[in-house]
Design a protein around this motif. Structure first.
Motif, PDB file in Angstrom:
ATOM      1  N   ASP A 160       0.665  -0.698   0.102  1.00 14.80           N
ATOM      2  CA  ASP A 160      -0.217   0.083   0.066  1.00 14.80           C
ATOM      3  C   ASP A 160       0.572   1.012   0.229  1.00 14.80           C
ATOM      4  O   ASP A 160       2.046   1.201   1.438  1.00 14.80           O
ATOM      5  N   ALA A 161       1.068   2.175  -0.645  1.00 19.39           N
ATOM      6  CA  ALA A 161       1.854   3.302  -1.313  1.00 19.39           C
ATOM      7  C   ALA A 161       1.899   3.905   0.032  1.00 19.39           C
ATOM      8  O   ALA A 161       2.012   5.530   0.232  1.00 19.39           O
ATOM      9  N   ARG A 162       0.710   4.710   0.614  1.00 20.80           N
ATOM     10  CA  ARG A 162       0.024   5.670   1.641  1.00 20.80           C
ATOM     11  C   ARG A 162       0.871   4.666   3.178  1.00 20.80           C
ATOM     12  O   ARG A 162       0.873   6.200   4.190  1.00 20.80           O
ATOM     13  N   GLN A 163       1.304   3.820   2.934  1.00 20.28           N
ATOM     14  CA  GLN A 163       2.236   3.556   3.728  1.00 20.28           C
ATOM     15  C   GLN A 163       3.519   4.286   4.348  1.00 20.28           C
ATOM     16  O   GLN A 163       5.077   2.708   4.101  1.00 20.28           O
ATOM     17  N   ILE A 164       3.737   5.143   3.973  1.00 23.62           N
ATOM     18  CA  ILE A 164       4.893   5.900   3.757  1.00 23.62           C
ATOM     19  C   ILE A 164       6.618   5.557   4.035  1.00 23.62           C
ATOM     20  O   ILE A 164       7.200   4.932   4.210  1.00 23.62           O
ATOM     21  N   GLU A 165       6.210   5.603   5.613  1.00 21.63           N
ATOM     22  CA  GLU A 165       7.368   5.528   6.342  1.00 21.63           C
ATOM     23  C   GLU A 165       7.468   4.508   7.005  1.00 21.63           C
ATOM     24  O   GLU A 165       9.161   3.386   7.189  1.00 21.63           O
ATOM     25  N   ALA A 166       6.631   3.097   6.521  1.00 25.47           N
ATOM     26  CA  ALA A 166       7.027   2.049   6.930  1.00 25.47           C
ATOM     27  C   ALA A 166       7.525   1.308   5.550  1.00 25.47           C
ATOM     28  O   ALA A 166       8.370   0.214   5.754  1.00 25.47           O
ATOM     29  N   LEU A 167       7.565   1.746   4.272  1.00 25.99           N
ATOM     30  CA  LEU A 167       8.086   0.805   3.278  1.00 25.99           C
ATOM     31  C   LEU A 167       8.492   1.787   3.279  1.00 25.99           C
ATOM     32  O   LEU A 167      10.169   1.072   2.863  1.00 25.99           O
ATOM     33  N   TRP A 168       9.434   2.739   4.280  1.00 30.55           N
ATOM     34  CA  TRP A 168      10.539   3.333   4.326  1.00 30.55           C
ATOM     35  C   TRP A 168      11.725   2.791   4.696  1.00 30.55           C
ATOM     36  O   TRP A 168      13.251   1.838   4.666  1.00 30.55           O
ATOM     37  N   GLU A 169      10.923   2.052   6.025  1.00 25.10           N
ATOM     38  CA  GLU A 169      11.341   1.458   7.113  1.00 25.10           C
ATOM     39  C   GLU A 169      12.452  -0.183   6.035  1.00 25.10           C
ATOM     40  O   GLU A 169      13.085  -0.867   6.072  1.00 25.10           O
ATOM     41  N   LYS A 170      11.149  -0.781   5.625  1.00 21.97           N
ATOM     42  CA  LYS A 170      10.956  -1.469   5.119  1.00 21.97           C
ATOM     43  C   LYS A 170      12.284  -2.111   3.719  1.00 21.97           C
ATOM     44  O   LYS A 170      13.100  -2.531   3.778  1.00 21.97           O
ATOM     45  N   MET A 171      12.716  -0.867   3.181  1.00 22.08           N
ATOM     46  CA  MET A 171      13.732  -0.740   1.690  1.00 22.08           C
ATOM     47  C   MET A 171      14.779  -0.552   3.651  1.00 22.08           C
ATOM     48  O   MET A 171      16.089  -1.599   2.423  1.00 22.08           O
TER      49      MET A 171
END
Length: 436
Positions: free
Chosen positions: A137-148
């Motif tokens: 989900d592109a809305r989960q910006i900070e979570a995706l930053w941490e994932k990357m």
């Protein structure tokens, strides 16, 4: 289910799913605000290499550097091995655009700073980040930053090509959410403190008289704040502090001169030069004075000098900046959004504010996502003071490739009010610069 399909169909028609994903206006995207309550699943991540001029030449012809064993060219002990020399792109400009597409048809644009090695960053995105982000989900910006970031942090990677690749995707995610919500990115960041951001423009020249004339000409064109190089380049003229005095004289009472040394000095050298610079009343900052690894020396220099010390272009994450701040090693910080991303730059700026350190993002050669991300961050950050690249919009990657341009004026840039980052690419013009 039928309503969901109709909505998706509408968004695909309104926003488009072409390679460049541009639209004639922002009106359809404002209608897309209804989708912000629904997941925006990432369906594709693509990259485009831009080059100016766009010749298809062998990649090694874009790379240049001083010969092995080159020295700084100073007198006596100042003629030492040149270790701060950076690789150059042989007169060309390059950057890497990142396009992220969602199942709702909302497309976001980001950019990774990659003037020398866009294919390296392109590979990192394609081989590592794209597989783990598809379906998210592109809305989960900070979570995706941490994932990357977590993909390689235990392997020892936290900067360089790795974080530049992250930055391009991160900027695109903010653009997506802003477009889907029908509001500018600065609003997502908490609102704006200002409607326009002061900008500075680079000034050059050889002898002091030429620098003074060039500074006066830029001032008359509307740029009271300017930046010049000191210590970089061959020969004694590049280290002539009188060139800075000449520029400062032209701007006195009207603006400031900023100085960038690109790691041109050791601590002892910088101390001697800094005492002279301290005499200049309207010197705004001294940027990147020392080698980036020399945290301890930066703290000593900042303590010795009256002139404000600016650093941060060379660093890539908040952990590096934390160490800089704890040592009180700078007065102004200039992280680069296309190397760090919006998410991490905002964290760095807030942390800087806790130390009463000013924020002035670095903005080198690049296109609209790069520049717009810095504009929105400056608008939404209380300690922001100025932005680089006052005339960046006139270059090949600037407003010439936009159907909805960024609102630059002489000496400042207004904050875009359109959804997302607030610009639109012109497909035809942009395609002229796409290579690879």
């Amino acid at each position: 289910m039928k309503a969901m399909l109709n909505r998706r169909s509408f968004f695909r028609a309104a926003v488009g799913t072409t390679l460049l994903g541009s639209t004639a206006s922002f009106a359809p995207l404002r209608s897309a605000a209804a989708s912000i309550g629904l997941p925006l699943r990432i369906t594709d991540i693509e990259t485009l290499i831009l080059r100016d001029p766009p010749e298809r030449k062998p990649e090694d012809q874009f790379v240049s550097m001083t010969p092995l064993g080159a020295t700084t060219g100073g007198v006596g002990l100042w003629n030492r091995l040149e270790r701060a020399e950076t690789v150059r792109q042989g007169g060309y400009r390059q950057t890497l655009l990142v396009k992220v597409t969602t199942d709702q048809g909302v497309v976001g644009w980001g950019e990774s700073h990659a003037v020398m090695t866009p294919r390296v960053v392109q590979t990192v995105i394609a081989d590592m980040f794209r597989p783990i982000l598809l379906g998210q989900d592109a809305r989960q910006i900070e979570a995706l930053w941490e994932k990357m970031y977590s993909t390689q942090r235990l392997r020892g990677y936290g900067s360089g090509y790795y974080t530049r690749a992250m930055a391009g995707i991160d900027i695109a995610l903010w653009d997506i959410v802003g477009r889907a919500a029908g509001m500018p990115v600065y609003q997502l960041l908490g609102g704006k403190f200002r409607d326009s951001i002061p900008t500075y423009q680079g000034v050059g020249g050889g002898p002091p008289e030429e620098v003074r004339d060039n500074a006066q000409a830029l001032l008359e064109r509307g740029f009271p704040n300017q930046k010049m190089s000191l210590a970089k380049g061959r020969g004694e003229q590049a280290r002539d502090v009188n060139r800075v005095f000449a520029a400062a004289e032209a701007l006195l009472g009207k603006g400031q001169i900023l100085v960038d040394s690109l790691a041109g000095y050791t601590l002892a050298e910088a101390t001697r030069v800094g005492r002279k610079l301290d005499e200049i009343e309207n010197l705004g900052w001294w940027e990147d004075v020392l080698m980036p690894e020399d945290y301890g020396a930066y703290a000593i220099l900042a303590d010795r000098m009256d002139v404000p010390i600016c650093a941060g272009e060379q660093y890539s994450n908040r952990f590096q900046f934390r160490d800089l701040f704890e040592d009180r090693a700078c007065d102004i910080v200039n992280p680069d959004t296309s190397r760090v991303g919006i998410t991490e730059t905002k964290r760095i700026a807030i942390m800087a504010d806790a130390y009463n350190i000013l924020f002035a993002p670095h903005s080198s050669m690049g296109s609209a996502p790069y520049r717009a991300s810095a504009i929105h961050l400056c608008a939404a950050t209380p300690n922001a003071v100025i932005l680089e690249g006052g005339e960046s919009y006139v270059r090949a990657f600037g407003n010439a490739v936009l159907s909805v341009p960024l609102p630059y004026k002489p000496g400042h840039v207004e904050v875009p009010e359109g959804p997302g980052l607030g610009f639109e690419f012109d497909e035809k013009e942009l395609s002229k610069l796409v290579v690879g």
